[in-house]
Design a protein around this motif. Structure first.
Motif, PDB file in Angstrom:
ATOM      1  N   ALA A 130     -10.110  -5.185  15.580  1.00  0.00           N
ATOM      2  CA  ALA A 130     -10.352  -4.282  14.455  1.00  0.00           C
ATOM      3  C   ALA A 130      -9.084  -3.627  13.925  1.00  0.00           C
ATOM      4  O   ALA A 130      -8.836  -3.645  12.716  1.00  0.00           O
ATOM      5  N   PRO A 131      -8.236  -3.014  14.778  1.00  0.00           N
ATOM      6  CA  PRO A 131      -7.017  -2.379  14.241  1.00  0.00           C
ATOM      7  C   PRO A 131      -6.118  -3.376  13.524  1.00  0.00           C
ATOM      8  O   PRO A 131      -5.536  -3.063  12.491  1.00  0.00           O
ATOM      9  N   ARG A 132      -5.985  -4.590  14.077  1.00  0.00           N
ATOM     10  CA  ARG A 132      -5.150  -5.599  13.460  1.00  0.00           C
ATOM     11  C   ARG A 132      -5.728  -6.022  12.109  1.00  0.00           C
ATOM     12  O   ARG A 132      -5.002  -6.175  11.126  1.00  0.00           O
ATOM     13  N   ASP A 133      -7.035  -6.215  12.066  1.00  0.00           N
ATOM     14  CA  ASP A 133      -7.681  -6.609  10.812  1.00  0.00           C
ATOM     15  C   ASP A 133      -7.552  -5.509   9.770  1.00  0.00           C
ATOM     16  O   ASP A 133      -7.310  -5.796   8.592  1.00  0.00           O
ATOM     17  N   ARG A 134      -7.690  -4.279  10.188  1.00  0.00           N
ATOM     18  CA  ARG A 134      -7.583  -3.166   9.253  1.00  0.00           C
ATOM     19  C   ARG A 134      -6.169  -3.085   8.687  1.00  0.00           C
ATOM     20  O   ARG A 134      -5.987  -2.892   7.484  1.00  0.00           O
ATOM     21  N   ALA A 135      -5.167  -3.234   9.550  1.00  0.00           N
ATOM     22  CA  ALA A 135      -3.781  -3.175   9.088  1.00  0.00           C
ATOM     23  C   ALA A 135      -3.495  -4.295   8.086  1.00  0.00           C
ATOM     24  O   ALA A 135      -2.814  -4.076   7.078  1.00  0.00           O
ATOM     25  N   ALA A 136      -4.027  -5.480   8.360  1.00  0.00           N
ATOM     26  CA  ALA A 136      -3.814  -6.603   7.451  1.00  0.00           C
ATOM     27  C   ALA A 136      -4.494  -6.358   6.108  1.00  0.00           C
ATOM     28  O   ALA A 136      -3.930  -6.651   5.046  1.00  0.00           O
ATOM     29  N   ARG A 137      -5.696  -5.806   6.143  1.00  0.00           N
ATOM     30  CA  ARG A 137      -6.412  -5.536   4.900  1.00  0.00           C
ATOM     31  C   ARG A 137      -5.719  -4.430   4.097  1.00  0.00           C
ATOM     32  O   ARG A 137      -5.590  -4.526   2.875  1.00  0.00           O
ATOM     33  N   GLU A 138      -5.240  -3.395   4.789  1.00  0.00           N
ATOM     34  CA  GLU A 138      -4.530  -2.320   4.090  1.00  0.00           C
ATOM     35  C   GLU A 138      -3.228  -2.833   3.468  1.00  0.00           C
ATOM     36  O   GLU A 138      -2.861  -2.442   2.356  1.00  0.00           O
ATOM     37  N   ALA A 139      -2.529  -3.716   4.180  1.00  0.00           N
ATOM     38  CA  ALA A 139      -1.295  -4.300   3.629  1.00  0.00           C
ATOM     39  C   ALA A 139      -1.604  -5.133   2.393  1.00  0.00           C
ATOM     40  O   ALA A 139      -0.850  -5.103   1.403  1.00  0.00           O
ATOM     41  N   ARG A 140      -2.707  -5.862   2.427  1.00  0.00           N
ATOM     42  CA  ARG A 140      -3.107  -6.665   1.266  1.00  0.00           C
ATOM     43  C   ARG A 140      -3.430  -5.775   0.078  1.00  0.00           C
ATOM     44  O   ARG A 140      -3.055  -6.072  -1.061  1.00  0.00           O
ATOM     45  N   ILE A 141      -4.100  -4.680   0.337  1.00  0.00           N
ATOM     46  CA  ILE A 141      -4.449  -3.736  -0.726  1.00  0.00           C
ATOM     47  C   ILE A 141      -3.192  -3.099  -1.311  1.00  0.00           C
ATOM     48  O   ILE A 141      -3.052  -2.976  -2.535  1.00  0.00           O
ATOM     49  N   CYS A 142      -2.267  -2.705  -0.447  1.00  0.00           N
ATOM     50  CA  CYS A 142      -1.026  -2.079  -0.934  1.00  0.00           C
ATOM     51  C   CYS A 142      -0.196  -3.065  -1.751  1.00  0.00           C
ATOM     52  O   CYS A 142       0.416  -2.674  -2.755  1.00  0.00           O
ATOM     53  N   ALA A 143      -0.157  -4.306  -1.322  1.00  0.00           N
ATOM     54  CA  ALA A 143       0.579  -5.318  -2.083  1.00  0.00           C
ATOM     55  C   ALA A 143      -0.027  -5.494  -3.470  1.00  0.00           C
ATOM     56  O   ALA A 143       0.692  -5.641  -4.471  1.00  0.00           O
ATOM     57  N   ALA A 144      -1.353  -5.474  -3.543  1.00  0.00           N
ATOM     58  CA  ALA A 144      -2.023  -5.594  -4.829  1.00  0.00           C
ATOM     59  C   ALA A 144      -1.782  -4.350  -5.679  1.00  0.00           C
ATOM     60  O   ALA A 144      -1.550  -4.448  -6.894  1.00  0.00           O
ATOM     61  N   ALA A 145      -1.815  -3.170  -5.058  1.00  0.00           N
ATOM     62  CA  ALA A 145      -1.547  -1.929  -5.788  1.00  0.00           C
ATOM     63  C   ALA A 145      -0.143  -1.942  -6.369  1.00  0.00           C
ATOM     64  O   ALA A 145       0.093  -1.461  -7.486  1.00  0.00           O
ATOM     65  N   LEU A 146       0.790  -2.503  -5.633  1.00  0.00           N
ATOM     66  CA  LEU A 146       2.169  -2.625  -6.095  1.00  0.00           C
ATOM     67  C   LEU A 146       2.230  -3.450  -7.375  1.00  0.00           C
ATOM     68  O   LEU A 146       2.905  -3.080  -8.344  1.00  0.00           O
ATOM     69  N   GLU A 147       1.523  -4.544  -7.385  1.00  0.00           N
ATOM     70  CA  GLU A 147       1.491  -5.411  -8.568  1.00  0.00           C
ATOM     71  C   GLU A 147       0.859  -4.697  -9.756  1.00  0.00           C
ATOM     72  O   GLU A 147       1.334  -4.816 -10.894  1.00  0.00           O
ATOM     73  N   VAL A 148      -0.205  -3.958  -9.500  1.00  0.00           N
ATOM     74  CA  VAL A 148      -0.897  -3.236 -10.572  1.00  0.00           C
ATOM     75  C   VAL A 148       0.021  -2.181 -11.183  1.00  0.00           C
ATOM     76  O   VAL A 148       0.137  -2.067 -12.413  1.00  0.00           O
ATOM     77  N   ALA A 183      -0.122   5.691   0.681  1.00  0.00           N
ATOM     78  CA  ALA A 183       0.010   4.404   1.352  1.00  0.00           C
ATOM     79  C   ALA A 183       0.981   3.501   0.603  1.00  0.00           C
ATOM     80  O   ALA A 183       1.743   2.744   1.218  1.00  0.00           O
ATOM     81  N   LEU A 184       0.976   3.591  -0.716  1.00  0.00           N
ATOM     82  CA  LEU A 184       1.872   2.771  -1.525  1.00  0.00           C
ATOM     83  C   LEU A 184       3.322   3.182  -1.313  1.00  0.00           C
ATOM     84  O   LEU A 184       4.215   2.337  -1.238  1.00  0.00           O
ATOM     85  N   VAL A 185       3.576   4.484  -1.204  1.00  0.00           N
ATOM     86  CA  VAL A 185       4.927   4.968  -0.913  1.00  0.00           C
ATOM     87  C   VAL A 185       5.418   4.385   0.410  1.00  0.00           C
ATOM     88  O   VAL A 185       6.547   3.881   0.512  1.00  0.00           O
ATOM     89  N   ASP A 186       4.576   4.439   1.436  1.00  0.00           N
ATOM     90  CA  ASP A 186       4.956   3.905   2.742  1.00  0.00           C
ATOM     91  C   ASP A 186       5.194   2.398   2.680  1.00  0.00           C
ATOM     92  O   ASP A 186       6.115   1.871   3.314  1.00  0.00           O
ATOM     93  N   HIS A 187       4.361   1.704   1.923  1.00  0.00           N
ATOM     94  CA  HIS A 187       4.476   0.248   1.791  1.00  0.00           C
ATOM     95  C   HIS A 187       5.799  -0.119   1.126  1.00  0.00           C
ATOM     96  O   HIS A 187       6.506  -1.029   1.583  1.00  0.00           O
ATOM     97  N   VAL A 188       6.144   0.577   0.048  1.00  0.00           N
ATOM     98  CA  VAL A 188       7.391   0.302  -0.674  1.00  0.00           C
ATOM     99  C   VAL A 188       8.595   0.609   0.219  1.00  0.00           C
ATOM    100  O   VAL A 188       9.553  -0.172   0.283  1.00  0.00           O
ATOM    101  N   ALA A 189       8.554   1.730   0.914  1.00  0.00           N
ATOM    102  CA  ALA A 189       9.674   2.124   1.780  1.00  0.00           C
ATOM    103  C   ALA A 189       9.891   1.107   2.892  1.00  0.00           C
ATOM    104  O   ALA A 189      11.033   0.728   3.190  1.00  0.00           O
TER     105      ALA A 189
END
Length: 209
Positions: free
Chosen positions: A14-32, A70-76
Motif C-alpha cells: 500500500a505505501p509503495r502504491d500510494r507513493a507511485a500514484r501520488e508521483a503520477r498525479i504530481c507529474a500530471a499537475a506539473l504538465e497542467v 505536493a507539487l512544490v516538493d515534487h519540483v524540488a
C-alpha cells in the motif's frame, strides 16, 4: 490462511502504491500548470492529464493547497536530482561547468518544471504556507551551492551563494520568459557567465586557475 497472506501483501504494498500514484498525479499537475498556469490547475484537469478515474486527485490531495504543497516538493526533488559529490577541493573551472550544466538542464529537459516553479513562486506571494515550503526547498539548493563554493575557495560561501543564485535565477527567467527568449543561452554562454562571477569572488579564479 490464504486470505490473511493476501491482506498482508496489500498492507505491505500500500505505501509503495500510494507513493507511485501520488508521483503520477504530481507529474500530471506539473504538465497542467506548465501548459495552463495555476488557473488551469483543478483536480479534474489533473485526473484527465494523468489518465486516472475522476476523483483520484482529490482522494490523495483533498484541497488545492495540499496539491500545491505536493507539487512544490515534487519540483524540488526533480530539480535537485542526485546531488553531486563535493570534493575537498574544486577548481573554479570545474564549478562553472557543473553549474552551467545544471542550468542548461533546467532550460531544456527541465523547462516544464521551471515554468511550474515560476507559477508557484508567484502564488506563494499570496500564500504564506506555500512561501514557507518554497523557502525550505530553496534553502537546500543554497546550502549545496555554498558547500561547492567553499570547496572552490570562497572566503564567504553563504553570501556568494546568494549572489550566484540571484544571477542564475535572472538568467533562467530571461531565457525562458524574459527578453532573452529569442536568443536562448547556450551551455557556453552559461559557463562563461558563471566564470565571470567566480572570478569576482574566488581569488584563484582571477588568477586563471
Amino acid at each position: 490462511m490464504r486470505n490473511e497472506k493476501r491482506e498482508q501483501g496489500r498492507r505491505e504494498h500500500a505505501p509503495r502504491d500510494r507513493a507511485a500514484r501520488e508521483a503520477r498525479i504530481c507529474a500530471a499537475a506539473l504538465e497542467v500548470v506548465a501548459a495552463h498556469g495555476l488557473r488551469g490547475l483543478t483536480h479534474r484537469a489533473v485526473d484527465e492529464c494523468a489518465g486516472l478515474p475522476a476523483g483520484s486527485t482529490s482522494y490523495y490531495f483533498r484541497t488545492r493547497i495540499a496539491l500545491l504543497m505536493a507539487l512544490v516538493d515534487h519540483v524540488a526533488a526533480a530539480d535537485l536530482g542526485e546531488p553531486p559529490p563535493t570534493p575537498a577541493r574544486l577548481s573554479p573551472d570545474a564549478l562553472s561547468r557543473l553549474i552551467a550544466e545544471r542550468l542548461y538542464e533546467l532550460l531544456t529537459d527541465g523547462r516544464t518544471r521551471l515554468l511550474a516553479r515560476y507559477e508557484l513562486s508567484l502564488e506563494a506571494v499570496r500564500r504564506p504556507e506555500l512561501r514557507e515550503r518554497l523557502e525550505a526547498s530553496g534553502a537546500i539548493f543554497r546550502n549545496l551551492l555554498a558547500e561547492l563554493l567553499r570547496s572552490a575557495g570562497s572566503p564567504d560561501p553563504e553570501r556568494h551563494a546568494r549572489q550566484l543564485v540571484a544571477w542564475c535565477d535572472g538568467m533562467l527567467y530571461d531565457t525562458l520568459a524574459g527578453a532573452g527568449t529569442r536568443h536562448p543561452a547556450t551551455r557556453a554562454d552559461l559557463a562563461a557567465g558563471v566564470r565571470d562571477l567566480l572570478r569576482a569572488v574566488l581569488p584563484q579564479a582571477g588568477a586563471g586557475n
